[in-house]
Motif scaffolding. Structure first.
Motif, PDB file in Angstrom:
ATOM      1  N   UNK A  11       6.531   2.720   1.734  1.00 47.24           N
ATOM      2  CA  UNK A  11       5.619   2.006   0.847  1.00 47.24           C
ATOM      3  C   UNK A  11       4.716   3.027   0.189  1.00 47.24           C
ATOM      4  N   UNK A  12       4.426   2.812  -1.070  1.00 49.57           N
ATOM      5  CA  UNK A  12       3.537   3.720  -1.783  1.00 49.57           C
ATOM      6  C   UNK A  12       3.033   3.077  -3.057  1.00 49.57           C
ATOM      7  N   UNK A  13       2.163   3.781  -3.736  1.00 47.13           N
ATOM      8  CA  UNK A  13       1.625   3.259  -4.989  1.00 47.13           C
ATOM      9  C   UNK A  13       1.149   4.416  -5.856  1.00 47.13           C
ATOM     10  N   UNK A  14       1.127   4.180  -7.151  1.00 48.65           N
ATOM     11  CA  UNK A  14       0.616   5.170  -8.095  1.00 48.65           C
ATOM     12  C   UNK A  14      -0.841   4.849  -8.415  1.00 48.65           C
ATOM     13  N   UNK A  15      -1.481   5.749  -9.134  1.00 47.84           N
ATOM     14  CA  UNK A  15      -2.855   5.523  -9.569  1.00 47.84           C
ATOM     15  C   UNK A  15      -2.837   4.456 -10.678  1.00 47.84           C
ATOM     16  N   UNK A  47      14.062  10.040  -9.595  1.00 50.92           N
ATOM     17  CA  UNK A  47      13.975   8.609  -9.899  1.00 50.92           C
ATOM     18  C   UNK A  47      12.604   7.999  -9.624  1.00 50.92           C
ATOM     19  N   UNK A  48      11.981   8.398  -8.522  1.00 50.48           N
ATOM     20  CA  UNK A  48      10.665   7.847  -8.187  1.00 50.48           C
ATOM     21  C   UNK A  48       9.618   8.286  -9.203  1.00 50.48           C
ATOM     22  N   UNK A  49       9.636   9.572  -9.573  1.00 52.73           N
ATOM     23  CA  UNK A  49       8.658  10.067 -10.554  1.00 52.73           C
ATOM     24  C   UNK A  49       8.810   9.364 -11.893  1.00 52.73           C
ATOM     25  N   UNK A  50      10.065   9.206 -12.344  1.00 51.25           N
ATOM     26  CA  UNK A  50      10.303   8.478 -13.594  1.00 51.25           C
ATOM     27  C   UNK A  50       9.832   7.033 -13.471  1.00 51.25           C
ATOM     28  N   UNK A  51      10.129   6.402 -12.344  1.00 53.66           N
ATOM     29  CA  UNK A  51       9.817   4.982 -12.162  1.00 53.66           C
ATOM     30  C   UNK A  51       8.319   4.732 -12.219  1.00 53.66           C
ATOM     31  N   UNK A  52       7.532   5.530 -11.486  1.00 56.12           N
ATOM     32  CA  UNK A  52       6.093   5.282 -11.464  1.00 56.12           C
ATOM     33  C   UNK A  52       5.433   5.711 -12.771  1.00 56.12           C
ATOM     34  N   UNK A  53       5.933   6.798 -13.373  1.00 56.44           N
ATOM     35  CA  UNK A  53       5.322   7.293 -14.613  1.00 56.44           C
ATOM     36  C   UNK A  53       5.503   6.307 -15.746  1.00 56.44           C
ATOM     37  N   UNK A  54       6.732   5.862 -15.970  1.00 56.17           N
ATOM     38  CA  UNK A  54       6.977   4.936 -17.075  1.00 56.17           C
ATOM     39  C   UNK A  54       6.365   3.566 -16.802  1.00 56.17           C
ATOM     40  N   UNK A 106      -1.083   9.421  -7.236  1.00 56.78           N
ATOM     41  CA  UNK A 106      -2.211   9.314  -6.315  1.00 56.78           C
ATOM     42  C   UNK A 106      -1.856  10.139  -5.084  1.00 56.78           C
ATOM     43  N   UNK A 107      -2.657  11.139  -4.721  1.00 60.17           N
ATOM     44  CA  UNK A 107      -2.293  12.024  -3.604  1.00 60.17           C
ATOM     45  C   UNK A 107      -1.973  11.279  -2.311  1.00 60.17           C
ATOM     46  N   UNK A 145      -1.426   7.620  -2.031  1.00 62.13           N
ATOM     47  CA  UNK A 145      -0.464   6.536  -2.192  1.00 62.13           C
ATOM     48  C   UNK A 145       0.911   6.962  -2.642  1.00 62.13           C
ATOM     49  N   UNK A 146       0.995   8.037  -3.446  1.00 59.61           N
ATOM     50  CA  UNK A 146       2.285   8.455  -3.995  1.00 59.61           C
ATOM     51  C   UNK A 146       2.973   9.511  -3.147  1.00 59.61           C
ATOM     52  N   UNK A 147       2.188  10.325  -2.440  1.00 53.10           N
ATOM     53  CA  UNK A 147       2.783  11.445  -1.704  1.00 53.10           C
ATOM     54  C   UNK A 147       2.602  11.289  -0.197  1.00 53.10           C
ATOM     55  N   UNK A 148       1.350  11.268   0.263  1.00 57.50           N
ATOM     56  CA  UNK A 148       1.092  11.302   1.708  1.00 57.50           C
ATOM     57  C   UNK A 148       1.622  10.063   2.430  1.00 57.50           C
ATOM     58  N   UNK A 149       1.288   8.874   1.925  1.00 62.50           N
ATOM     59  CA  UNK A 149       1.698   7.657   2.616  1.00 62.50           C
ATOM     60  C   UNK A 149       3.219   7.504   2.719  1.00 62.50           C
ATOM     61  N   UNK A 150       3.991   7.641   1.616  1.00 62.09           N
ATOM     62  CA  UNK A 150       5.444   7.509   1.757  1.00 62.09           C
ATOM     63  C   UNK A 150       6.057   8.540   2.702  1.00 62.09           C
TER      64      UNK A 150
END
Length: 226
Positions: free
Chosen positions: A80-84, A16-23, A55-56, A58-63
């Motif tokens: 909390x996180x963010x994509x590029x 769900x997270x991958x779909x959410x940030x990608x779209x 984002x290595x 914001x998307x992976x390490x921080x969460x």
């Protein structure tokens, strides 16, 4: 929460997270191209490949670090996180101030669409008698993740999408004043998140209203399936 539960939670939320940030990010790029800015297209960011938007930090390490540090805290883990971010040159848009609104709306709009789709999938699984707990949990996670992204990104403060929408709607003088907040906007938003202001006064109320609206929208579907 033990290690096995942590692994299970990550597995449930990963798709769900991958779909959410990608779209979400791809939708910004599609909208920008539609309104005249090809920057994202030229940089290969109009893509449904999640790797292009991850984002290595914001998307992976921080969460993961936040989850590991706060999962035992009363009230549950803080994530909390963010994509590029997709690059958009608003000056390239045909009508920059007006089109900025549509480009900004595209990301949350994609999350709203996915929240509806995950809710619909829950109904379909229930109607067919499916009892696979993992997939039902994944669908619920999909609804939750997208409602959070929809509501959070609409918070009216730059650099969030809601801030860009506000800049596009305000008269030019007020819009310039709001846009000057952007260099410090991330830190202001983080402070408001940590203090609980965003969650209590914005996030939870908007998520509740949006969830109710989705249920109302899908009332005819429920009537047909059950």
């Amino acid at each position: 929460m033990n290690f096995a539960q942590i692994v299970q939670t990550v597995a449930i939320y990963a798709i769900p997270v991958l779909f959410a940030i990608t779209l979400h990010e791809a939708a910004h790029g599609y909208a920008a191209r539609h309104f005249g800015d090809n920057t994202a297209a030229m940089m290969g960011r109009i893509s449904l490949n999640p790797v292009r938007h991850i984002d290595p930090v914001g998307t992976i390490a921080m969460p993961l670090l936040l989850f590991a540090a706060t999962y035992a805290v009363p009230g549950g883990p803080f994530l909390f996180g963010y994509a590029k971010p997709v690059p958009v040159r608003f000056g390239n848009l045909r009508h920059p101030k007006r089109d900025m609104i549509w480009v900004a709306l595209a990301g949350p709009g994609a999350n709203l669409f996915m929240a509806v789709a995950w809710t619909l999938l829950i109904y379909l699984l229930a109607a067919t008698g499916a009892e696979e707990r993992f997939f039902l949990a994944m669908c619920r996670a999909g609804v939750l993740v997208n409602l959070v992204m929809f509501a959070f990104n609409l918070f009216p403060l730059p650099p969030l999408d809601g801030g860009r929408i506000l800049v596009g709607l305000l008269p030019m003088r007020q819009a310039l004043l709001v846009s000057r907040i952007e260099p410090w906007g991330f830190f202001i938003v983080m402070a408001l998140v940590i203090s609980g202001v965003v969650g209590s006064l914005w996030l939870r109320p908007l998520m509740a209203v949006t969830g109710s609206a989705i249920d109302l929208l899908l009332t005819p579907v429920r009537a047909l399936l059950f």
